[in-house]
Design a protein around this motif. Structure first.
Motif, short mmCIF file in Angstrom:
data_model
loop_
_atom_site.label_atom_id
_atom_site.label_comp_id
_atom_site.label_asym_id
_atom_site.label_seq_id
_atom_site.Cartn_x
_atom_site.Cartn_y
_atom_site.Cartn_z
N GLU A 60 0.81 -1.22 0.00
CA GLU A 60 0.00 0.00 0.00
C GLU A 60 0.85 1.27 0.00
OE1 GLU A 60 -2.44 -0.68 3.43
OE2 GLU A 60 -3.63 -2.19 2.41
N ALA A 61 2.17 1.12 -0.03
CA ALA A 61 3.05 2.29 -0.03
C ALA A 61 2.78 3.13 -1.28
CB ALA A 61 4.51 1.85 0.01
N GLU A 62 2.76 4.45 -1.11
CA GLU A 62 2.36 5.32 -2.21
C GLU A 62 3.40 5.45 -3.32
OE1 GLU A 62 3.08 9.57 -0.03
OE2 GLU A 62 1.28 8.44 0.52
N PHE A 63 4.62 4.99 -3.08
CA PHE A 63 5.66 5.13 -4.12
C PHE A 63 5.61 4.04 -5.19
CE2 PHE A 63 7.71 3.60 -0.17
CZ PHE A 63 8.02 2.29 -0.54
N TRP A 64 4.78 3.02 -5.02
CA TRP A 64 4.67 1.97 -6.05
C TRP A 64 3.70 2.39 -7.14
CZ3 TRP A 64 8.56 -0.89 -5.08
CH2 TRP A 64 8.85 -1.39 -3.81
N SER A 65 3.93 1.88 -8.33
CA SER A 65 2.93 2.02 -9.40
C SER A 65 1.84 0.97 -9.13
CB SER A 65 3.57 1.74 -10.76
OG SER A 65 3.88 0.35 -10.88
#
Length: 80
Positions: free
Chosen positions: A40-45
């Motif tokens: 759920e980390a926001e830095f992943w596509s």
């Protein structure tokens, strides 16, 4: 031949630089708070997020590597 998953393989699958230096830098600069689940980390596509979630749910060899990355990304929050 089945490639045994390693951190470098995981970074390749995620489309990221898989050199040791790049992996160390990524981990150092992408630390997560204790409440943030790795997928759920926001830095992943979106594609990377799906890949990580699938690998965790598969509970196979890839899940172990994703879990290692998860622990590494939570090192700072685990210390505090």
């Amino acid at each position: 031949m089945n490639v045994r998953p390693r951190m470098t393989n995981l970074f390749e699958q995620l489309g990221l630089d898989s050199s040791e230096e790049a992996i160390a830098l990524f981990i150092a600069t992408h630390q997560l708070n204790a409440q943030t689940f790795i997928a759920e980390a926001e830095f992943w596509s979106e594609g990377q997020r799906q890949f990580l979630a699938e690998k965790i749910q598969s509970d196979g060899e890839w899940a172990i590597i994703v879990d290692q990355l998860n622990e590494s990304l939570h090192e700072d929050s685990a210390r505090s």
